[in-house]
Write a protein that holds these residues in place. Structure first.
Motif, mmCIF file in Angstrom:
data_model
loop_
_atom_site.group_PDB
_atom_site.id
_atom_site.type_symbol
_atom_site.label_atom_id
_atom_site.label_comp_id
_atom_site.label_asym_id
_atom_site.label_seq_id
_atom_site.Cartn_x
_atom_site.Cartn_y
_atom_site.Cartn_z
ATOM 1 N N GLY A 148 0.743 -1.264 0.000
ATOM 2 C CA GLY A 148 0.000 0.000 0.000
ATOM 3 C C GLY A 148 0.764 1.301 0.000
ATOM 4 N N HIS A 149 2.000 1.352 0.473
ATOM 5 C CA HIS A 149 2.521 2.663 0.892
ATOM 6 C C HIS A 149 2.839 3.644 -0.233
ATOM 7 C CE1 HIS A 149 7.175 1.832 0.940
ATOM 8 N NE2 HIS A 149 6.589 1.174 -0.028
ATOM 9 N N HIS A 150 2.839 3.184 -1.494
ATOM 10 C CA HIS A 150 3.017 4.132 -2.611
ATOM 11 C C HIS A 150 1.682 4.694 -3.101
ATOM 12 C CE1 HIS A 150 7.226 3.258 -2.838
ATOM 13 N NE2 HIS A 150 7.062 2.004 -3.197
ATOM 14 N N TRP A 185 9.977 1.213 7.172
ATOM 15 C CA TRP A 185 11.345 0.786 6.882
ATOM 16 C C TRP A 185 11.430 -0.023 5.587
ATOM 17 C CZ3 TRP A 185 10.846 -1.578 12.280
ATOM 18 C CH2 TRP A 185 10.358 -2.883 12.242
ATOM 19 N N ASP A 186 10.376 0.017 4.781
ATOM 20 C CA ASP A 186 10.508 -0.472 3.410
ATOM 21 C C ASP A 186 11.647 0.315 2.760
ATOM 22 O OD1 ASP A 186 8.553 -1.937 1.121
ATOM 23 O OD2 ASP A 186 9.806 -0.297 0.354
ATOM 24 N N VAL A 187 12.406 -0.328 1.858
ATOM 25 C CA VAL A 187 13.584 0.339 1.285
ATOM 26 C C VAL A 187 13.195 1.509 0.386
ATOM 27 C CG1 VAL A 187 13.903 -0.971 -0.873
ATOM 28 C CG2 VAL A 187 15.908 -0.199 0.435
ATOM 29 N N HIS A 188 11.941 1.517 -0.070
ATOM 30 C CA HIS A 188 11.453 2.613 -0.904
ATOM 31 C C HIS A 188 10.687 3.616 -0.051
ATOM 32 C CE1 HIS A 188 11.680 -1.020 -3.549
ATOM 33 N NE2 HIS A 188 12.413 -0.170 -4.239
ATOM 34 N N HIS A 189 10.796 4.886 -0.414
ATOM 35 C CA HIS A 189 10.084 5.910 0.353
ATOM 36 C C HIS A 189 8.576 5.713 0.256
ATOM 37 C CE1 HIS A 189 8.494 10.182 0.794
ATOM 38 N NE2 HIS A 189 8.998 9.877 1.967
ATOM 39 N N PHE A 272 10.445 -5.680 3.409
ATOM 40 C CA PHE A 272 11.677 -6.435 3.690
ATOM 41 C C PHE A 272 12.674 -6.287 2.537
ATOM 42 C CE2 PHE A 272 8.514 -8.935 6.271
ATOM 43 C CZ PHE A 272 9.074 -8.660 7.515
ATOM 44 N N ASP A 273 12.539 -5.199 1.770
ATOM 45 C CA ASP A 273 13.380 -5.050 0.581
ATOM 46 C C ASP A 273 14.668 -4.267 0.826
ATOM 47 O OD1 ASP A 273 11.699 -2.904 0.969
ATOM 48 O OD2 ASP A 273 10.791 -2.967 -1.024
ATOM 49 N N ALA A 274 14.948 -3.892 2.082
ATOM 50 C CA ALA A 274 16.294 -3.391 2.412
ATOM 51 C C ALA A 274 17.220 -4.560 2.769
ATOM 52 C CB ALA A 274 16.229 -2.394 3.569
ATOM 53 N N GLU A 312 4.605 -4.565 3.577
ATOM 54 C CA GLU A 312 4.691 -3.775 2.339
ATOM 55 C C GLU A 312 5.450 -4.594 1.294
ATOM 56 O OE1 GLU A 312 3.097 -1.027 1.876
ATOM 57 O OE2 GLU A 312 2.709 -0.121 3.821
ATOM 58 N N GLY A 313 6.684 -4.157 0.905
ATOM 59 C CA GLY A 313 7.422 -4.854 -0.140
ATOM 60 C C GLY A 313 8.381 -5.913 0.401
ATOM 61 N N GLY A 314 9.339 -6.292 -0.468
ATOM 62 C CA GLY A 314 10.270 -7.378 -0.143
ATOM 63 C C GLY A 314 10.096 -8.457 -1.188
ATOM 64 N N TYR A 315 11.147 -8.758 -1.950
ATOM 65 C CA TYR A 315 10.970 -9.546 -3.173
ATOM 66 C C TYR A 315 11.874 -10.759 -3.279
ATOM 67 C CZ TYR A 315 8.246 -5.459 -3.744
ATOM 68 O OH TYR A 315 7.319 -4.487 -3.503
ATOM 69 N N ASP A 316 12.610 -11.067 -2.239
ATOM 70 C CA ASP A 316 13.372 -12.310 -2.198
ATOM 71 C C ASP A 316 12.678 -13.248 -1.205
ATOM 72 O OD1 ASP A 316 16.061 -13.838 -2.731
ATOM 73 O OD2 ASP A 316 15.674 -13.940 -0.563
HETATM 74 ZN ZN LIG Z 1 9.627 -1.344 -1.302
#
Ligand SMILES: [Zn+2]
Length: 368
Positions: A148-150, A185-189, A272-274, A312-316
């Motif tokens: 959601g965060h974007h 703390w998703d790697v994307h703003h 979890f994408d950081a 939120e995200g994280g792709y591995d």
């Molecule tokens: Zn992200």
């Protein structure tokens, strides 16, 4: 109704008379009805990996720990309208049942719009469970897909259709909470969340993100507007950021500001994408760092402040499973694994980035 995954039969840890606590999990099979095109990173296997991580956490904690799984309703029009323009909700409604792209990387499958309404509903149900539940239910983890965060008030963006965490924050306000934290703390703003609450002094938005990176927003000078000035805290971090950088960011900036804000409801936009394994970004976090960040946050929240973590995200897939296991264990107050990062010195650009944020935020917070 939500459905159980393996290994979590206990509905309430307190009823088992154990030292453990119960963590609320908001999950629903409809989140898998958002079906990715081939090769798209935001795919249903991500959710399966997170479920696996949550099951592993219970398995390693042993008897007496359990997830409470309240049913997940769809978000209502009223709940969505607190943060989204009616035209956006209407447009999504018209697209229900169709497969298409809303922008180059933001897809719709036939089941995506119902999934999005259920995903935002999970965020609402998370808030309700944490406010209405027993004290042992003061922590929760919602697993919405799509993320959601974007998503902005008036449009979908960056794999996101509706802004789940913003719907949750607005719901906490509607339920009478006065000071709501969203730590992203998703790697994307989290540009959508920032924009929705940019003028709002009752929602503190704190974001750590790789910079520059998608979506290009999140400069340190962006601190909020009007009465909301100082209630947006951006930590744009150089690529290659390690556990040590995030630890320093937390101890020097993130935790002192949260402690001073003293939220009465706390949410994490938990990408979890950081993670070092993530294919879409260039940070270097370990899986255990996510547990440590969760523990650090819990350490500065008031006893009566619930904590809701929103995926939120994280792709591995491996990173997702390991990191969500680490977060779940922290929510159960399980002791940390020994840190291996110790006193690794920060790189000069990383230290400079933190110093710059401290300078920008000094008029609003004590961050020396
Ligand atoms: Zn992200």
């Amino acid at each position: 109704m939500s459905t159980d995954t393996s290994g979590d039969s206990a509905a309430s840890a307190s009823s088992a008379g154990s030292p453990g606590r119960s963590v609320v999990v908001l999950d629903d099979e409809l989140f898998l009805a958002h079906v990715a095109p081939p090769e798209h990173p935001e795919c249903g296997e991500r959710l399966l990996a997170v479920r696996e991580g949550l099951a592993r956490a219970l398995h390693s904690l042993g008897e007496g720990y359990g997830y409470a799984r309240p049913p997940v309703p769809d978000a209502t029009a009223e709940q969505l309208a607190r943060v989204h323009d009616p035209a956006h909700i209407e447009q999504l409604g018209h697209l229900a049942g169709r497969a298409s792209f809303l922008e180059s990387d933001t897809y719709l499958s036939a089941g995506s719009v119902p999934a999005a309404h259920r995903a935002a509903g999970a965020a609402v149900a998370l808030v309700d469970a944490l406010i209405d539940g027993a004290a042992s239910h003061s922590r929760g983890f919602a697993l919405p897909r799509p993320p959601g965060h974007h998503a902005l008030a008036d449009r979908a963006m960056g794999f996101c259709l509706l802004n789940n965490v913003a719907v949750a924050a607005a719901h906490a306000r509607a339920r009478g909470r006065q000071r709501v934290l969203v730590l992203d703390w998703d790697v994307h703003h989290g540009n959508g969340t920032e924009a929705i609450f940019y003028d709002d002094p009752s929602v503190l938005f704190v974001s750590l993100h790789q910079y520059p990176c998608y979506p290009g927003t999140g400069a340190d000078r962006d601190v909020g507007n009007g009465n909301g000035r100082g209630k947006t805290v951006n930590l744009p971090l150089p690529p290659g950021g390690s556990d040590a950088l995030y630890e320093a960011a937390f101890s020097r900036i993130v935790l002192p500001i949260i402690e001073q804000f003293s939220p009465d409801f706390a949410l994490v936009s938990c990408g979890f994408d950081a993670h070092a394994r993530d294919p879409l970004a260039s940070m270097e976090l370990s899986s255990t760092a996510y547990g440590q960040m969760t523990r650090s946050l819990l350490g500065v929240l008031r006893q009566d402040c619930p904590l809701g973590v929103v995926l939120e995200g994280g792709y591995d897939l491996q990173a997702l499973a390991e990191s969500s296991e680490a977060v779940a264990k922290a929510l159960f107050d399980a002791p940390p694994q020994t840190s291996t990062t110790g006193s690794v010195p920060l790189s000069a650009p990383a230290d400079a980035a933190l110093r710059q944020v401290q300078r920008v935020q000094a008029p609003y917070w004590k961050v020396d």
